[in-house]
Design a protein around this motif. Structure first.
Motif, short mmCIF file in Angstrom:
data_model
loop_
_atom_site.label_atom_id
_atom_site.label_comp_id
_atom_site.label_asym_id
_atom_site.label_seq_id
_atom_site.Cartn_x
_atom_site.Cartn_y
_atom_site.Cartn_z
N GLU A 7 0.84 -1.11 0.01
CA GLU A 7 0.22 -0.08 -0.01
C GLU A 7 0.94 1.12 -0.08
O GLU A 7 1.68 1.45 0.78
CB GLU A 7 -0.92 -0.18 1.22
CG GLU A 7 -1.82 1.22 1.37
CD GLU A 7 -2.61 1.15 2.76
OE1 GLU A 7 -3.40 2.05 2.68
OE2 GLU A 7 -2.22 0.28 3.56
N ASP A 8 0.62 2.27 -0.82
CA ASP A 8 1.26 3.49 -1.07
C ASP A 8 0.79 4.17 0.41
O ASP A 8 -0.42 4.45 0.39
CB ASP A 8 1.01 4.11 -2.26
CG ASP A 8 2.08 5.38 -2.45
OD1 ASP A 8 3.27 5.34 -2.76
OD2 ASP A 8 1.41 6.54 -2.34
N GLY A 38 5.30 8.02 -5.75
CA GLY A 38 4.36 6.93 -5.78
C GLY A 38 5.02 5.64 -5.64
O GLY A 38 6.43 5.47 -5.40
N TYR A 76 5.06 1.63 -7.10
CA TYR A 76 4.58 0.90 -8.57
C TYR A 76 5.20 -0.63 -8.46
O TYR A 76 6.20 -0.97 -7.70
CB TYR A 76 5.57 1.49 -9.70
CG TYR A 76 5.28 2.72 -10.02
CD1 TYR A 76 4.47 3.21 -11.05
CD2 TYR A 76 6.07 3.80 -9.22
CE1 TYR A 76 4.33 4.74 -11.16
CE2 TYR A 76 5.75 5.11 -9.45
CZ TYR A 76 4.83 5.62 -10.57
OH TYR A 76 4.58 7.10 -10.73
N GLU A 104 3.15 -0.48 -12.72
CA GLU A 104 1.79 0.31 -12.51
C GLU A 104 1.70 0.83 -11.28
O GLU A 104 2.31 0.30 -10.29
CB GLU A 104 0.77 -0.84 -12.73
CG GLU A 104 0.67 -1.42 -14.06
CD GLU A 104 -0.47 -2.57 -14.38
OE1 GLU A 104 -1.29 -2.29 -13.35
OE2 GLU A 104 -0.44 -3.27 -15.04
N ARG A 105 1.29 2.16 -11.37
CA ARG A 105 1.33 2.86 -9.99
C ARG A 105 0.41 2.07 -9.14
O ARG A 105 -0.89 1.72 -9.46
CB ARG A 105 0.94 4.16 -10.25
CG ARG A 105 0.92 4.91 -9.06
CD ARG A 105 0.63 6.55 -9.17
NE ARG A 105 0.98 7.41 -8.01
CZ ARG A 105 1.72 8.32 -7.97
NH1 ARG A 105 2.03 8.84 -8.80
NH2 ARG A 105 1.95 9.13 -6.95
N ILE A 115 -2.54 2.25 -6.29
CA ILE A 115 -3.45 3.04 -5.83
C ILE A 115 -4.15 2.22 -4.62
O ILE A 115 -5.00 1.41 -5.19
CB ILE A 115 -4.71 3.41 -6.87
CG1 ILE A 115 -3.83 3.98 -7.93
CG2 ILE A 115 -5.43 4.73 -6.21
CD1 ILE A 115 -3.21 5.40 -7.81
N GLY A 116 -4.15 2.59 -3.39
CA GLY A 116 -4.68 1.80 -2.34
C GLY A 116 -3.77 0.74 -2.06
O GLY A 116 -2.48 0.84 -2.20
N ARG A 160 -2.99 -3.20 -2.91
CA ARG A 160 -2.74 -4.32 -4.05
C ARG A 160 -1.75 -5.30 -3.76
O ARG A 160 -0.73 -5.46 -2.94
CB ARG A 160 -1.78 -3.47 -5.29
CG ARG A 160 -1.76 -4.36 -6.43
CD ARG A 160 -1.03 -3.64 -7.63
NE ARG A 160 -0.79 -4.73 -8.38
CZ ARG A 160 -0.20 -4.39 -9.75
NH1 ARG A 160 -0.12 -3.18 -10.09
NH2 ARG A 160 0.00 -5.47 -10.44
#
Length: 158
Positions: free
Chosen positions: A120-121, A127, A129, A133-134, A136-137, A139
């Motif tokens: 989680e960022d 960011g 990755y 792929e960046r 978001i939330g 993953r």
């Protein structure tokens, strides 16, 4: 009514009753066969206390192992094990400290769970990755995926 018609009606009534009785016997046999052995299985309680549940969760959680692919922090090829939720960043108090000018102080969080490894960022400037792929939330990260934080790249090992 003739005697033959009366005999035919009685015969039909007897056949109808016999059919209904046989149908009920068939249903009873099917239900008995389907439920056979169910009473023999012991019923155990699975209610756990808080300490037991925490111990079970700890057993189910496998540590995640990352290998450094590239970066300015840990040397390439170094292995990093993450057994519990861990923050990655430049902050000295981070679980995984990166000496990377493009990483935030508290950049991302890695969480190994029973259902997989999640990242989680944490609102970083540049960011986080996964495979380019960046994030978001939160993953999920699969074995072989490459996580990039700043200029540091970490590959999740199986």
């Amino acid at each position: 009514m003739t005697l033959d018609a009366l005999a035919a009606e009685e015969t039909l009534l007897i056949l109808k009753i016999a059919f209904v009785v046989l149908l009920y016997v068939f249903i009873v046999l099917v239900v008995r066969t389907a439920t056979k052995g169910m009473a023999e299985a012991p019923q155990e309680s699975i209610v756990l206390g808080a300490a037991e549940a925490a111990e079970l969760r700890a057993e189910l959680r496998r540590p995640a192992r990352f290998v450094v692919v590239a970066g300015t922090g840990p040397r390439a090829g170094a292995s990093i094990e993450v057994a519990r939720p861990t923050v990655i960043g430049r902050d000295a108090g981070s679980g995984i400290h990166l000496d990377d000018e493009y990483a935030s102080a508290r950049h991302a969080r890695v969480d190994p769970r029973p259902d997989g490894v999640w990242i989680e960022d944490l609102g970083s400037t540049n960011g986080t990755y996964v495979n380019g792929e960046r994030v978001i939330g939160a993953r999920e990260v699969a074995p072989g995926d490459v996580v990039r934080i700043g200029e540091t790249e970490l590959r999740l090992e199986p």
